[in-house]
Design a protein around this motif. Structure first.
Motif, PDB file in Angstrom:
ATOM      1  N   SER A  59       0.844  -1.191   0.000  1.00 21.11           N
ATOM      2  CA  SER A  59       0.000   0.000   0.000  1.00 21.11           C
ATOM      3  C   SER A  59       0.876   1.236   0.000  1.00 21.11           C
ATOM      4  O   SER A  59       2.000   1.222   0.516  1.00 21.11           O
ATOM      5  N   CYS A  60       0.358   2.289  -0.576  1.00 15.76           N
ATOM      6  CA  CYS A  60       1.038   3.583  -0.563  1.00 15.76           C
ATOM      7  C   CYS A  60      -0.002   4.640  -0.230  1.00 15.76           C
ATOM      8  O   CYS A  60      -1.050   4.700  -0.881  1.00 15.76           O
ATOM      9  N   THR A  61       0.295   5.451   0.769  1.00 15.57           N
ATOM     10  CA  THR A  61      -0.641   6.475   1.211  1.00 15.57           C
ATOM     11  C   THR A  61      -0.033   7.857   1.063  1.00 15.57           C
ATOM     12  O   THR A  61       1.097   8.096   1.511  1.00 15.57           O
ATOM     13  N   ALA A  62      -0.776   8.728   0.433  1.00 14.35           N
ATOM     14  CA  ALA A  62      -0.372  10.132   0.315  1.00 14.35           C
ATOM     15  C   ALA A  62      -1.106  10.936   1.378  1.00 14.35           C
ATOM     16  O   ALA A  62      -2.324  10.800   1.535  1.00 14.35           O
ATOM     17  N   SER A  63      -0.367  11.747   2.112  1.00 10.60           N
ATOM     18  CA  SER A  63      -0.983  12.544   3.170  1.00 10.60           C
ATOM     19  C   SER A  63      -0.406  13.949   3.178  1.00 10.60           C
ATOM     20  O   SER A  63       0.579  14.236   2.502  1.00 10.60           O
ATOM     21  N   GLY A  64      -1.048  14.801   3.945  1.00 11.84           N
ATOM     22  CA  GLY A  64      -0.612  16.192   4.015  1.00 11.84           C
ATOM     23  C   GLY A  64      -1.483  17.059   3.134  1.00 11.84           C
ATOM     24  O   GLY A  64      -2.690  16.870   3.037  1.00 11.84           O
ATOM     25  N   THR A  65      -0.868  18.000   2.453  1.00 14.51           N
ATOM     26  CA  THR A  65      -1.610  18.973   1.652  1.00 14.51           C
ATOM     27  C   THR A  65      -1.909  18.428   0.256  1.00 14.51           C
ATOM     28  O   THR A  65      -1.555  19.027  -0.765  1.00 14.51           O
ATOM     29  N   VAL A  66      -2.580  17.281   0.215  1.00 10.81           N
ATOM     30  CA  VAL A  66      -2.886  16.614  -1.041  1.00 10.81           C
ATOM     31  C   VAL A  66      -4.257  17.039  -1.535  1.00 10.81           C
ATOM     32  O   VAL A  66      -5.263  16.810  -0.868  1.00 10.81           O
ATOM     33  N   SER A  67      -4.276  17.646  -2.698  1.00 14.89           N
ATOM     34  CA  SER A  67      -5.544  18.003  -3.313  1.00 14.89           C
ATOM     35  C   SER A  67      -6.015  16.899  -4.253  1.00 14.89           C
ATOM     36  O   SER A  67      -7.192  16.546  -4.263  1.00 14.89           O
ATOM     37  N   CYS A  97       7.118   3.798  -3.954  1.00 14.68           N
ATOM     38  CA  CYS A  97       5.919   4.417  -4.506  1.00 14.68           C
ATOM     39  C   CYS A  97       6.268   5.826  -4.978  1.00 14.68           C
ATOM     40  O   CYS A  97       7.010   6.558  -4.311  1.00 14.68           O
ATOM     41  N   ASN A  98       5.749   6.168  -6.126  1.00 19.17           N
ATOM     42  CA  ASN A  98       5.915   7.511  -6.686  1.00 19.17           C
ATOM     43  C   ASN A  98       4.543   8.017  -7.087  1.00 19.17           C
ATOM     44  O   ASN A  98       3.720   7.258  -7.606  1.00 19.17           O
ATOM     45  N   ALA A  99       4.298   9.298  -6.846  1.00 18.87           N
ATOM     46  CA  ALA A  99       2.987   9.844  -7.194  1.00 18.87           C
ATOM     47  C   ALA A  99       3.112  11.267  -7.697  1.00 18.87           C
ATOM     48  O   ALA A  99       3.938  12.051  -7.199  1.00 18.87           O
ATOM     49  N   ASP A 100       2.316  11.571  -8.670  1.00 14.57           N
ATOM     50  CA  ASP A 100       2.199  12.911  -9.246  1.00 14.57           C
ATOM     51  C   ASP A 100       1.041  13.598  -8.528  1.00 14.57           C
ATOM     52  O   ASP A 100      -0.120  13.256  -8.771  1.00 14.57           O
ATOM     53  N   ILE A 101       1.359  14.531  -7.647  1.00  8.51           N
ATOM     54  CA  ILE A 101       0.372  15.060  -6.707  1.00  8.51           C
ATOM     55  C   ILE A 101       0.165  16.549  -6.891  1.00  8.51           C
ATOM     56  O   ILE A 101       1.128  17.313  -7.052  1.00  8.51           O
ATOM     57  N   GLN A 102      -1.097  16.934  -6.853  1.00  9.59           N
ATOM     58  CA  GLN A 102      -1.455  18.349  -6.838  1.00  9.59           C
ATOM     59  C   GLN A 102      -1.706  18.759  -5.392  1.00  9.59           C
ATOM     60  O   GLN A 102      -2.514  18.121  -4.699  1.00  9.59           O
ATOM     61  N   ASP A 103      -1.035  19.812  -4.947  1.00  8.10           N
ATOM     62  CA  ASP A 103      -1.218  20.223  -3.557  1.00  8.10           C
ATOM     63  C   ASP A 103      -2.280  21.312  -3.450  1.00  8.10           C
ATOM     64  O   ASP A 103      -2.941  21.660  -4.432  1.00  8.10           O
ATOM     65  N   TYR A 104      -2.451  21.840  -2.255  1.00  6.86           N
ATOM     66  CA  TYR A 104      -3.499  22.830  -2.022  1.00  6.86           C
ATOM     67  C   TYR A 104      -3.265  24.131  -2.795  1.00  6.86           C
ATOM     68  O   TYR A 104      -4.193  24.920  -2.967  1.00  6.86           O
ATOM     69  N   SER A 105      -2.034  24.366  -3.228  1.00  7.02           N
ATOM     70  CA  SER A 105      -1.720  25.550  -4.027  1.00  7.02           C
ATOM     71  C   SER A 105      -1.843  25.284  -5.515  1.00  7.02           C
ATOM     72  O   SER A 105      -1.407  26.093  -6.330  1.00  7.02           O
ATOM     73  N   SER A 106      -2.405  24.118  -5.846  1.00  5.22           N
ATOM     74  CA  SER A 106      -2.611  23.701  -7.237  1.00  5.22           C
ATOM     75  C   SER A 106      -1.316  23.456  -7.993  1.00  5.22           C
ATOM     76  O   SER A 106      -1.316  23.465  -9.227  1.00  5.22           O
ATOM     77  N   ARG A 107      -0.237  23.239  -7.269  1.00  6.39           N
ATOM     78  CA  ARG A 107       1.028  22.893  -7.907  1.00  6.39           C
ATOM     79  C   ARG A 107       1.160  21.379  -7.996  1.00  6.39           C
ATOM     80  O   ARG A 107       0.799  20.664  -7.064  1.00  6.39           O
ATOM     81  N   PHE A 108       1.687  20.921  -9.127  1.00  6.88           N
ATOM     82  CA  PHE A 108       1.927  19.499  -9.317  1.00  6.88           C
ATOM     83  C   PHE A 108       3.403  19.205  -9.083  1.00  6.88           C
ATOM     84  O   PHE A 108       4.279  19.972  -9.496  1.00  6.88           O
ATOM     85  N   ALA A 109       3.665  18.086  -8.448  1.00  7.09           N
ATOM     86  CA  ALA A 109       5.044  17.654  -8.262  1.00  7.09           C
ATOM     87  C   ALA A 109       5.051  16.146  -8.063  1.00  7.09           C
ATOM     88  O   ALA A 109       4.038  15.556  -7.678  1.00  7.09           O
ATOM     89  N   TYR A 110       6.209  15.532  -8.339  1.00  5.07           N
ATOM     90  CA  TYR A 110       6.365  14.100  -8.107  1.00  5.07           C
ATOM     91  C   TYR A 110       6.975  13.888  -6.728  1.00  5.07           C
ATOM     92  O   TYR A 110       7.917  14.574  -6.345  1.00  5.07           O
ATOM     93  N   TYR A 111       6.421  12.927  -6.033  1.00 11.98           N
ATOM     94  CA  TYR A 111       6.903  12.603  -4.693  1.00 11.98           C
ATOM     95  C   TYR A 111       7.279  11.123  -4.630  1.00 11.98           C
ATOM     96  O   TYR A 111       6.701  10.292  -5.346  1.00 11.98           O
TER      97      TYR A 111
END
Length: 120
Positions: free
Chosen positions: A21-29, A95-109
């Motif tokens: 399993s992979c969980t994304a947390s924090g400022t994840v939009s 695990c790698n994920a392309d995530i949009q944060d609360y500021s609408s910025r995309f980044a790979y984590y």
């Protein structure tokens, strides 16, 4: 801040199954694409499987027919169901994920990885 955390690794016998399993947390939009990689000592990371926002999955050669990637958008989680495991599958799985944060910025984590050991 965005964090990715993998879980589910461990020791399994040849022929056995394991679910990562992979969980994304924090400022994840939103999460666009989830990807699982694996890495053996001294080698480069290899793509295992990926799944995009539409649920379309793609697999590396080593995973075809044995592994299944899935996602739960409500939980910001991705999964890798692995079956018919072989000693050659022993590796650290990332695990790698392309995530949009609360500021609408995309980044790979990247997560820090979880060790899968296939051995009798």
């Amino acid at each position: 801040q965005v964090q990715l955390v993998e879980s589910g690794g461990g020791l399994v016998q040849p022929g056995g199954s394991l679910r990562l399993s992979c969980t994304a947390s924090g400022t994840v939009s939103a999460v666009n694409t989830w990807t699982w990689f694996r890495q053996l000592p001294g080698e480069e990371r290899d793509l295992v499987a990926s799944i995009n926002s539409g649920g379309i999955a793609a697999y590396g050669d080593s995973a075809v027919g044995r592994f299944t990637i899935s996602r739960d958008n409500a939980k910001n989680q991705a999964y890798l169901q692995m079956s018919s495991l072989e000693p050659e599958d022993t590796a650290v799985y990332y695990c790698n994920a392309d995530i949009q944060d609360y500021s609408s910025r995309f980044a790979y984590y990247w997560g820090k990885g979880t060790l899968v050991t296939v051995s009798s």
